[in-house]
Design a protein around this motif. Structure first.
Motif, PDB file in Angstrom:
ATOM      1  N   LEU A  15       4.477   1.885   5.307  1.00  0.00           N
ATOM      2  CA  LEU A  15       5.259   0.818   5.930  1.00  0.00           C
ATOM      3  C   LEU A  15       4.534   0.143   7.095  1.00  0.00           C
ATOM      4  CD1 LEU A  15       8.764   2.558   5.907  1.00  0.00           C
ATOM      5  CD2 LEU A  15       7.817   0.959   4.219  1.00  0.00           C
ATOM      6  N   TYR A  16       3.563   0.835   7.688  1.00  0.00           N
ATOM      7  CA  TYR A  16       2.785   0.248   8.788  1.00  0.00           C
ATOM      8  C   TYR A  16       1.485  -0.393   8.313  1.00  0.00           C
ATOM      9  CZ  TYR A  16       5.658   2.816  12.256  1.00  0.00           C
ATOM     10  OH  TYR A  16       6.673   3.305  13.046  1.00  0.00           O
ATOM     11  N   LYS A  17       1.254  -0.396   7.005  1.00  0.00           N
ATOM     12  CA  LYS A  17       0.084  -1.067   6.405  1.00  0.00           C
ATOM     13  C   LYS A  17      -1.235  -0.569   6.983  1.00  0.00           C
ATOM     14  CE  LYS A  17       3.135  -3.634   4.299  1.00  0.00           C
ATOM     15  NZ  LYS A  17       4.356  -3.069   4.894  1.00  0.00           N
ATOM     16  N   GLY A  18      -1.395   0.753   6.966  1.00  0.00           N
ATOM     17  CA  GLY A  18      -2.660   1.343   7.370  1.00  0.00           C
ATOM     18  C   GLY A  18      -2.725   1.827   8.795  1.00  0.00           C
ATOM     19  N   LYS A  19      -1.753   1.508   9.609  1.00  0.00           N
ATOM     20  CA  LYS A  19      -1.757   1.941  11.003  1.00  0.00           C
ATOM     21  C   LYS A  19      -1.025   3.276  11.139  1.00  0.00           C
ATOM     22  CE  LYS A  19      -1.775  -2.763  12.877  1.00  0.00           C
ATOM     23  NZ  LYS A  19      -1.036  -3.755  13.712  1.00  0.00           N
ATOM     24  N   SER A  20      -1.588   4.159  11.944  1.00  0.00           N
ATOM     25  CA  SER A  20      -0.916   5.415  12.279  1.00  0.00           C
ATOM     26  C   SER A  20      -1.436   5.883  13.626  1.00  0.00           C
ATOM     27  CB  SER A  20      -1.165   6.491  11.210  1.00  0.00           C
ATOM     28  OG  SER A  20      -2.522   6.861  11.176  1.00  0.00           O
TER      29      SER A  20
ATOM     30  N   GLY B 218       3.579   6.922  11.347  1.00  0.00           N
ATOM     31  CA  GLY B 218       2.862   6.267  10.262  1.00  0.00           C
ATOM     32  C   GLY B 218       2.497   7.271   9.186  1.00  0.00           C
ATOM     33  N   VAL B 219       1.690   6.834   8.217  1.00  0.00           N
ATOM     34  CA  VAL B 219       1.274   7.727   7.140  1.00  0.00           C
ATOM     35  C   VAL B 219       0.069   8.531   7.629  1.00  0.00           C
ATOM     36  CG1 VAL B 219       0.485   7.915   4.751  1.00  0.00           C
ATOM     37  CG2 VAL B 219       2.157   6.173   5.369  1.00  0.00           C
TER      38      VAL B 219
ATOM     39  N   PRO C 134       0.816  -1.215   0.000  1.00  0.00           N
ATOM     40  CA  PRO C 134       0.000   0.000   0.000  1.00  0.00           C
ATOM     41  C   PRO C 134       0.849   1.264   0.000  1.00  0.00           C
ATOM     42  CG  PRO C 134       0.130  -0.872   2.225  1.00  0.00           C
ATOM     43  CD  PRO C 134       0.896  -1.834   1.338  1.00  0.00           C
ATOM     44  N   GLY C 135       0.304   2.312  -0.601  1.00  0.00           N
ATOM     45  CA  GLY C 135       0.993   3.595  -0.596  1.00  0.00           C
ATOM     46  C   GLY C 135       0.076   4.694  -1.082  1.00  0.00           C
ATOM     47  N   TYR C 136       0.616   5.902  -1.109  1.00  0.00           N
ATOM     48  CA  TYR C 136      -0.125   7.078  -1.555  1.00  0.00           C
ATOM     49  C   TYR C 136       0.726   7.822  -2.578  1.00  0.00           C
ATOM     50  CZ  TYR C 136      -3.140   6.193   2.450  1.00  0.00           C
ATOM     51  OH  TYR C 136      -3.988   5.605   3.352  1.00  0.00           O
ATOM     52  N   GLU C 137       0.121   8.211  -3.695  1.00  0.00           N
ATOM     53  CA  GLU C 137       0.871   8.818  -4.790  1.00  0.00           C
ATOM     54  C   GLU C 137       0.238  10.142  -5.198  1.00  0.00           C
ATOM     55  OE1 GLU C 137       2.190   7.804  -9.418  1.00  0.00           O
ATOM     56  OE2 GLU C 137       1.258   6.255  -8.189  1.00  0.00           O
ATOM     57  N   ILE C 138       1.106  11.095  -5.571  1.00  0.00           N
ATOM     58  CA  ILE C 138       0.637  12.375  -6.071  1.00  0.00           C
ATOM     59  C   ILE C 138       1.678  12.941  -7.032  1.00  0.00           C
ATOM     60  CG2 ILE C 138       1.601  13.667  -4.102  1.00  0.00           C
ATOM     61  CD1 ILE C 138      -0.831  15.569  -4.335  1.00  0.00           C
ATOM     62  N   GLY C 139       1.208  13.554  -8.120  1.00  0.00           N
ATOM     63  CA  GLY C 139       2.121  14.200  -9.048  1.00  0.00           C
ATOM     64  C   GLY C 139       2.091  13.592 -10.439  1.00  0.00           C
ATOM     65  N   ASP C 140       2.656  14.335 -11.375  1.00  0.00           N
ATOM     66  CA  ASP C 140       2.739  13.929 -12.778  1.00  0.00           C
ATOM     67  C   ASP C 140       3.620  12.691 -12.906  1.00  0.00           C
ATOM     68  OD1 ASP C 140       3.431  13.674 -15.497  1.00  0.00           O
ATOM     69  OD2 ASP C 140       3.322  15.830 -15.830  1.00  0.00           O
TER      70      ASP C 140
ATOM     71  N   ALA D 281       3.262   4.803  18.904  1.00  0.00           N
ATOM     72  CA  ALA D 281       4.193   4.934  17.790  1.00  0.00           C
ATOM     73  C   ALA D 281       5.461   4.133  18.038  1.00  0.00           C
ATOM     74  CB  ALA D 281       4.534   6.404  17.552  1.00  0.00           C
ATOM     75  N   SER D 282       5.912   4.126  19.287  1.00  0.00           N
ATOM     76  CA  SER D 282       7.101   3.341  19.633  1.00  0.00           C
ATOM     77  C   SER D 282       6.853   1.853  19.420  1.00  0.00           C
ATOM     78  CB  SER D 282       7.505   3.598  21.083  1.00  0.00           C
ATOM     79  OG  SER D 282       7.964   4.914  21.249  1.00  0.00           O
ATOM     80  N   HIS D 283       5.655   1.397  19.758  1.00  0.00           N
ATOM     81  CA  HIS D 283       5.309  -0.007  19.530  1.00  0.00           C
ATOM     82  C   HIS D 283       5.308  -0.335  18.035  1.00  0.00           C
ATOM     83  CE1 HIS D 283       4.580  -0.844  23.674  1.00  0.00           C
ATOM     84  NE2 HIS D 283       3.472  -0.122  23.776  1.00  0.00           N
ATOM     85  N   LEU D 284       4.739   0.555  17.229  1.00  0.00           N
ATOM     86  CA  LEU D 284       4.709   0.328  15.786  1.00  0.00           C
ATOM     87  C   LEU D 284       6.124   0.306  15.214  1.00  0.00           C
ATOM     88  CD1 LEU D 284       1.711   2.666  14.820  1.00  0.00           C
ATOM     89  CD2 LEU D 284       1.733   0.167  14.735  1.00  0.00           C
ATOM     90  N   LEU D 285       6.944   1.230  15.701  1.00  0.00           N
ATOM     91  CA  LEU D 285       8.330   1.274  15.248  1.00  0.00           C
ATOM     92  C   LEU D 285       9.075   0.004  15.625  1.00  0.00           C
ATOM     93  CD1 LEU D 285      10.877   2.765  14.187  1.00  0.00           C
ATOM     94  CD2 LEU D 285      11.102   3.770  16.465  1.00  0.00           C
ATOM     95  N   ASN D 286       8.920  -0.438  16.863  1.00  0.00           N
ATOM     96  CA  ASN D 286       9.639  -1.622  17.336  1.00  0.00           C
ATOM     97  C   ASN D 286       9.181  -2.896  16.636  1.00  0.00           C
ATOM     98  OD1 ASN D 286      11.182  -0.130  19.146  1.00  0.00           O
ATOM     99  ND2 ASN D 286       9.710  -0.357  20.818  1.00  0.00           N
ATOM    100  N   ALA D 287       7.947  -2.883  16.146  1.00  0.00           N
ATOM    101  CA  ALA D 287       7.419  -4.061  15.453  1.00  0.00           C
ATOM    102  C   ALA D 287       7.825  -4.096  13.983  1.00  0.00           C
ATOM    103  CB  ALA D 287       5.895  -4.088  15.568  1.00  0.00           C
TER     104      ALA D 287
END
Length: 229
Positions: free
Chosen positions: A55-60, A31-32, A11-17, A67-73
């Motif tokens: 990188l967190y697959k939808g989690k923020s 997260g995003v 998953p990701g988010y895109e913007i631009g030409d 956030a520390s838990h997400l980072l450590n995982a």
């Protein structure tokens, strides 16, 4: 901003030409969230096609403990492979060259992208990589790094840690330039987003000097316009 999948269904988010020079914009450890999407939108207006790999697959979160838990995982070796897929996606769908820019955790991963992911240049902000995932002295593409002198995150983004990495890369002949901002602390680039005042007050980071943030923005845009031309 368009929600997309790339590589092997990531998953990701895109913007631009799609024909514009590409940038992978790498998230902070939150997260995003809206802030990183605003940063990518800002850079797209500067003439770049931006992809934020999720990188967190939808989690923020905006909670530091969570956030520390997400980072450590996060498996950083897997994350680096996903960044490589992001670079490959941008190249295969229209962008002639691709760079990496990242913030905090994403700053550290920008160094990794410079070594492992096939980018033409990288601009890490206030983050240094663990040597187990990146040997920064072996980076062969141009790097322009940005750190706040008032940053107090010891061992990761404080000035002493940044200068030690700068010296290591200099001694190895790596093509790196480090910029230091006297009136800025951690996460200073977030002051360009709509959430800047509440953000800095909530986490106790120094309010950055607007003229220094503007300088960092100007530098990073000029750097990528040159390196991705």
């Amino acid at each position: 901003m368009e929600k997309i999948t790339f590589g092997n269904g990531l998953p990701g988010y895109e913007i631009g030409d799609k024909s514009a020079p590409g940038l992978i914009v790498i998230q902070e450890y939150w997260g995003v969230n809206d802030m990183i999407q605003e940063v990518a939108t800002l850079l797209s207006k500067d003439g770049f096609r931006c992809l934020i790999p999720d990188l967190y697959k939808g989690k923020s979160t905006l909670d530091a403990e969570e956030a520390s838990h997400l980072l450590n995982a996060l498996d950083f070796k897997v994350a680096v492979e996903e960044l490589k897929q992001a670079v490959d996606y941008l190249k295969s769908t229209g962008s002639p060259k691709v760079g990496a820019v990242g913030f905090c955790m994403g700053g550290a991963l920008s160094f990794c992208a410079a070594q492992h992911c096939g980018v033409a240049a990288a601009a890490p902000f206030y983050g240094t990589p663990h040597p187990a995932i990146c040997e920064a002295d072996k980076i062969a593409v141009p790097v322009e790094a940005h750190f706040g002198v008032l940053d107090t995150i010891s061992g990761f983004s404080d000035v002493a840690t940044a200068k030690a990495l700068e010296q290591k890369m200099k001694d190895a002949g790596a093509p790196a330039t480090f910029n230091y901002y006297e009136k800025c602390g951690h996460s200073f680039f977030n002051s360009l987003t709509s959430q800047n005042l509440a953000y800095f007050e909530k986490y106790g980071y120094p309010h950055p000097a607007p003229e220094e943030v503007s300088l960092a923005h100007k530098r990073v845009v000029e750097f990528f316009k040159k390196q991705l031309a």
